[in-house]
Design a protein around this motif. Structure first.
Motif, PDB file in Angstrom:
ATOM      1  N   SER A 133      38.203  33.634  37.529  1.00  0.00           N
ATOM      2  CA  SER A 133      38.967  34.873  37.452  1.00  0.00           C
ATOM      3  C   SER A 133      39.315  35.032  35.887  1.00  0.00           C
ATOM      4  N   GLN A 134      39.727  33.645  35.505  1.00  0.00           N
ATOM      5  CA  GLN A 134      40.316  33.855  34.196  1.00  0.00           C
ATOM      6  C   GLN A 134      39.046  33.844  33.079  1.00  0.00           C
ATOM      7  N   THR A 135      38.073  33.335  33.248  1.00  0.00           N
ATOM      8  CA  THR A 135      36.929  33.413  32.152  1.00  0.00           C
ATOM      9  C   THR A 135      36.018  34.667  32.452  1.00  0.00           C
ATOM     10  N   THR A 136      36.551  35.407  33.439  1.00  0.00           N
ATOM     11  CA  THR A 136      35.879  36.682  33.613  1.00  0.00           C
ATOM     12  C   THR A 136      34.286  36.568  34.111  1.00  0.00           C
ATOM     13  N   ILE A 137      34.081  35.285  34.729  1.00  0.00           N
ATOM     14  CA  ILE A 137      32.616  35.118  34.741  1.00  0.00           C
ATOM     15  C   ILE A 137      31.957  36.172  35.932  1.00  0.00           C
ATOM     16  N   GLY A 138      32.778  36.638  36.853  1.00  0.00           N
ATOM     17  CA  GLY A 138      32.589  37.564  38.001  1.00  0.00           C
ATOM     18  C   GLY A 138      32.354  37.024  39.177  1.00  0.00           C
ATOM     19  N   TYR A 139      32.753  37.511  40.190  1.00  0.00           N
ATOM     20  CA  TYR A 139      32.674  37.125  41.669  1.00  0.00           C
ATOM     21  C   TYR A 139      31.460  37.354  42.283  1.00  0.00           C
ATOM     22  N   GLY A 140      31.037  36.107  43.055  1.00  0.00           N
ATOM     23  CA  GLY A 140      29.838  36.232  43.819  1.00  0.00           C
ATOM     24  C   GLY A 140      30.207  35.720  45.069  1.00  0.00           C
ATOM     25  N   PHE A 141      30.175  34.331  45.428  1.00  0.00           N
ATOM     26  CA  PHE A 141      30.318  33.778  46.852  1.00  0.00           C
ATOM     27  C   PHE A 141      31.926  33.860  47.115  1.00  0.00           C
ATOM     28  N   ARG A 142      32.829  33.636  46.167  1.00  0.00           N
ATOM     29  CA  ARG A 142      34.320  33.832  46.193  1.00  0.00           C
ATOM     30  C   ARG A 142      34.749  35.063  45.940  1.00  0.00           C
ATOM     31  N   TYR A 143      35.494  35.666  46.383  1.00  0.00           N
ATOM     32  CA  TYR A 143      36.324  36.823  45.889  1.00  0.00           C
ATOM     33  C   TYR A 143      37.545  37.126  46.665  1.00  0.00           C
ATOM     34  N   ILE A 144      38.280  38.105  46.085  1.00  0.00           N
ATOM     35  CA  ILE A 144      39.772  38.437  46.746  1.00  0.00           C
ATOM     36  C   ILE A 144      39.449  39.829  47.570  1.00  0.00           C
ATOM     37  N   THR A 145      40.372  39.573  48.768  1.00  0.00           N
ATOM     38  CA  THR A 145      40.168  40.862  49.649  1.00  0.00           C
ATOM     39  C   THR A 145      41.373  41.554  49.288  1.00  0.00           C
ATOM     40  N   GLU A 146      41.216  42.763  49.862  1.00  0.00           N
ATOM     41  CA  GLU A 146      42.458  43.967  49.519  1.00  0.00           C
ATOM     42  C   GLU A 146      43.509  43.961  50.525  1.00  0.00           C
ATOM     43  N   ASP A 147      43.334  43.220  51.452  1.00  0.00           N
ATOM     44  CA  ASP A 147      44.343  43.185  52.423  1.00  0.00           C
ATOM     45  C   ASP A 147      45.575  42.009  52.109  1.00  0.00           C
ATOM     46  N   CYS A 148      45.573  41.496  50.923  1.00  0.00           N
ATOM     47  CA  CYS A 148      46.585  40.562  50.499  1.00  0.00           C
ATOM     48  C   CYS A 148      47.032  41.006  49.451  1.00  0.00           C
ATOM     49  N   PRO A 149      48.210  41.846  49.273  1.00  0.00           N
ATOM     50  CA  PRO A 149      48.939  42.060  47.941  1.00  0.00           C
ATOM     51  C   PRO A 149      49.607  41.087  47.080  1.00  0.00           C
ATOM     52  N   LEU A 150      49.853  39.845  47.749  1.00  0.00           N
ATOM     53  CA  LEU A 150      50.367  38.638  46.906  1.00  0.00           C
ATOM     54  C   LEU A 150      49.303  38.012  46.097  1.00  0.00           C
ATOM     55  N   ALA A 151      48.045  37.925  46.649  1.00  0.00           N
ATOM     56  CA  ALA A 151      46.975  37.453  45.900  1.00  0.00           C
ATOM     57  C   ALA A 151      46.489  38.241  44.722  1.00  0.00           C
ATOM     58  N   ILE A 152      46.693  39.489  44.952  1.00  0.00           N
ATOM     59  CA  ILE A 152      46.046  40.574  44.091  1.00  0.00           C
ATOM     60  C   ILE A 152      47.253  40.375  42.928  1.00  0.00           C
ATOM     61  N   PHE A 153      48.423  40.618  43.199  1.00  0.00           N
ATOM     62  CA  PHE A 153      49.473  40.413  42.252  1.00  0.00           C
ATOM     63  C   PHE A 153      49.616  39.065  41.496  1.00  0.00           C
ATOM     64  N   THR A 154      49.165  37.853  42.065  1.00  0.00           N
ATOM     65  CA  THR A 154      49.032  36.865  41.344  1.00  0.00           C
ATOM     66  C   THR A 154      47.952  36.789  40.370  1.00  0.00           C
ATOM     67  N   LEU A 155      46.747  37.473  40.858  1.00  0.00           N
ATOM     68  CA  LEU A 155      45.673  37.685  39.911  1.00  0.00           C
ATOM     69  C   LEU A 155      45.965  38.386  38.717  1.00  0.00           C
ATOM     70  N   VAL A 156      46.514  39.569  38.826  1.00  0.00           N
ATOM     71  CA  VAL A 156      46.976  40.185  37.871  1.00  0.00           C
ATOM     72  C   VAL A 156      47.933  39.529  36.740  1.00  0.00           C
ATOM     73  N   ALA A 157      48.931  38.781  37.241  1.00  0.00           N
ATOM     74  CA  ALA A 157      49.844  37.823  36.433  1.00  0.00           C
ATOM     75  C   ALA A 157      48.874  36.824  35.774  1.00  0.00           C
ATOM     76  N   GLN A 158      47.978  36.243  36.256  1.00  0.00           N
ATOM     77  CA  GLN A 158      47.175  35.237  35.912  1.00  0.00           C
ATOM     78  C   GLN A 158      46.321  36.003  34.631  1.00  0.00           C
ATOM     79  N   LEU A 159      45.980  37.084  34.704  1.00  0.00           N
ATOM     80  CA  LEU A 159      44.998  37.549  33.552  1.00  0.00           C
ATOM     81  C   LEU A 159      46.130  38.060  32.519  1.00  0.00           C
ATOM     82  N   VAL A 160      47.207  38.239  32.770  1.00  0.00           N
ATOM     83  CA  VAL A 160      47.896  38.973  31.437  1.00  0.00           C
ATOM     84  C   VAL A 160      48.663  37.884  31.120  1.00  0.00           C
TER      85      VAL A 160
END
Length: 366
Positions: A133-160
Motif C-alpha cells: 500500500s505504501q509503495t503503491t505497488i498495486g493490489y493483486g493477491f491481497r486487498y482491502i474490502t469495503e465492509d471494514c471502515p476502520l481498515a479504510i481509515f487506517t489505509l488513508v492515514a498511512q498514505l498521508v
C-alpha cells in the motif's frame, strides 16, 4: 654487601632521572595546548567545544530540519531506511490487529463472513499488505474490502503520514546534496601567510586558488583578527574580533577566481595589526580568520570557504613563488607544486638570517 651497594646505586639513579621526566611532561603538554588552541582549523571547521548547554536535545529537535540536513551521511542513510521499514512495520501491526478484531483469523468462519483484508492470514501477510500500500505497488493477491471502515481509515492515514515523512526525508537529501559546502572544499588557501613589501608598504599576503574550471565570481575576501582584548573599563575579553580588510591589486572590486590570486592587507597605522614586527610576531597571541565569499557561476548559489593563520604560520620577509607560467603552446598553466612554496624577499628591509635560509632550504627539498 655488593648487592646492597648495587641496589643503593640503582635507587640514586632513579632519583636523578625522575625529576627530569616530571618536568618534561608538563612542558610538552603546555606546548601541545599552545599549538592546538585555535578557533578555526586549517580546513575551515569550527574547533570550539560547546559544553553545559541545558536542553541541548530539545533545542535540536525544535529545529529538526537543520538537524537532519547537518547529519552525517551514514546517519542520514540510516534514517532514510528506518523511516520506510518502521512505517511498514507499524501499519502492518495495525492491519493485523484490525483483522484479528474482525475475527478473520478464527478457525471456523461462516460462509457469509467478509474479512477486512482478503488473503491475509498471518502477520507476514499484514506486513506485506502495508508495504504494497505504501509503495503503491498495486493490489493483486491481497486487498482491502469495503465492509471494514476502520481498515479504510487506517489505509488513508498511512498514505498521508508516510507521504509527509517521505517528502521530509527526500527534501533533506536534496538539501544536503545541493549545499555549496562541497564546492568550498575545492577552494585552496595558501598554507602560510607572508609579510613583504607591496608598493613600498608592508603587507600581509595570502594566496587563494580555485581548483575547478568553473568560475567563481563576485569573490570577496574578508578577515577577522581574533585575540585577547582589555577594554578601558578593565574588562578582559578572551576573544575579541577586529575586521581586517584585504585588497587585490589596489582595488576593492570583486574579482573572479579563475587563476590563483594574491590578496593583501596593508600594515599601516589604520591596520589592527599595526605594530607587528618580526620580533614580536611569534610571541603574540592571535589568530587571523580568513573567509572567502563567492558566487558559483554554474548555479548562481553562494559559497563560503574559511581558514585561519596563527603566528607560526605567518612568515616575515618572505614572498610567494610564482604559480602561473606560460606553456610552449601559448597557454597559461597554474602549477600547484609551487602554490605553498615561499622564497626570501629581495627587499633590503628584510635581512637574511640563518633561520630564513634554513626554511628556504627545506622548501627546496620539498
Amino acid at each position: 654487601m655488593l648487592t646492597g651497594r648495587r641496589d643503593h646505586t640503582h635507587e640514586v639513579k632513579k632519583r636523578q632521572v625522575c625529576p627530569k621526566t616530571r618536568v618534561s611532561k608538563p612542558a610538552m603538554a603546555v606546548r601541545k595546548a599552545e599549538v592546538r588552541r585555535r578557533i578555526i582549523s586549517k580546513d575551515g571547521h569550527n574547533k570550539v567545544r560547546i559544553i553545559n548547554v541545558e536542553g541541548m536535545v530539545k533545542l535540536y529537535l525544535h529545529d529538526i530540519w537543520t538537524t537532519v540536513v547537518d547529519m552525517k551521511w551514514r546517519y542520514k542513510l540510516t534514517l532514510f531506511a528506518s523511516t520506510f521499514i518502521m512505517t511498514w512495520f507499524i501499519f502492518g501491526v495495525f492491519f493485523y490487529l484490525i483483522s484479528m478484531g474482525n475475527g478473520d483469523f478464527e478457525p471456523n468462519l461462516s460462509s457469509n463472513h467478509t474479512p477486512c483484508l482478503e488473503n491475509v492470514k498471518t502477520f507476514t501477510g499484514a506486513f506485506l499488505f502495508s508495504l504494497e500500500s505504501q509503495t503503491t505497488i498495486g493490489y493483486g493477491f491481497r486487498y482491502i474490502t469495503e465492509d471494514c471502515p476502520l481498515a479504510i481509515f487506517t489505509l488513508v492515514a498511512q498514505l498521508v503520514i508516510t507521504g509527509l515523512a517521505e517528502i521530509f526525508v527526500t527534501g533533506a537529501f536534496l538539501a544536503k546534496l545541493a549545499r555549496p559546502k562541497k564546492r568550498a572544499e575545492t577552494i585552496k588557501f595558501s598554507r602560510n601567510a607572508v609579510v613583504c613589501r607591496r608598493q613600498g608598504q608592508f603587507c600581509l599576503m595570502i594566496q587563494v586558488a580555485n581548483m575547478r574550471k568553473s568560475l567563481l565570481i563576485q569573490c570577496h575576501l574578508t578577515g577577522k583578527l581574533l585575540r585577547a582584548y582589555v577594554t578601558q573599563e578593565g574588562e578582559k575579553t578572551l576573544v575579541h574580533q577586529t575586521s581586517v580588510d584585504f585588497l587585490m591589486d589596489s582595488s576593492s572590486e570583486f574579482p573572479f577566481l579563475i587563476l590563483p590570486l594574491t590578496f593583501y592587507h596593508m600594515l599601516d597605522e589604520r591596520s589592527p595589526l599595526a605594530g607587528l614586527t618580526a620580533e614580536n610576531l611569534h610571541s603574540s597571541e592571535m589568530e587571523l580568520l580568513v573567509t572567502l565569499n563567492a558566487t558559483m557561476e554554474s548555479t548562481a548559489a553562494t559559497t563560503q570557504s574559511r581558514t585561519s593563520y596563527v603566528p607560526n604560520e605567518i612568515l616575515w620577509g618572505y614572498e610567494f613563488k610564482p604559480v602561473i607560467f606560460s606553456s610552449a603552446d601559448g597557454r597559461y598553466v597554474a602549477d600547484f607544486n609551487f602554490f605553498d612554496k615561499v622564497q626570501l624577499s629581495n627587499d633590503a628591509a628584510f635581512p637574511r638570517n640563518m633561520d630564513k635560509l634554513k626554511l628556504e632550504q627545506d622548501d627546496n627539498k620539498d
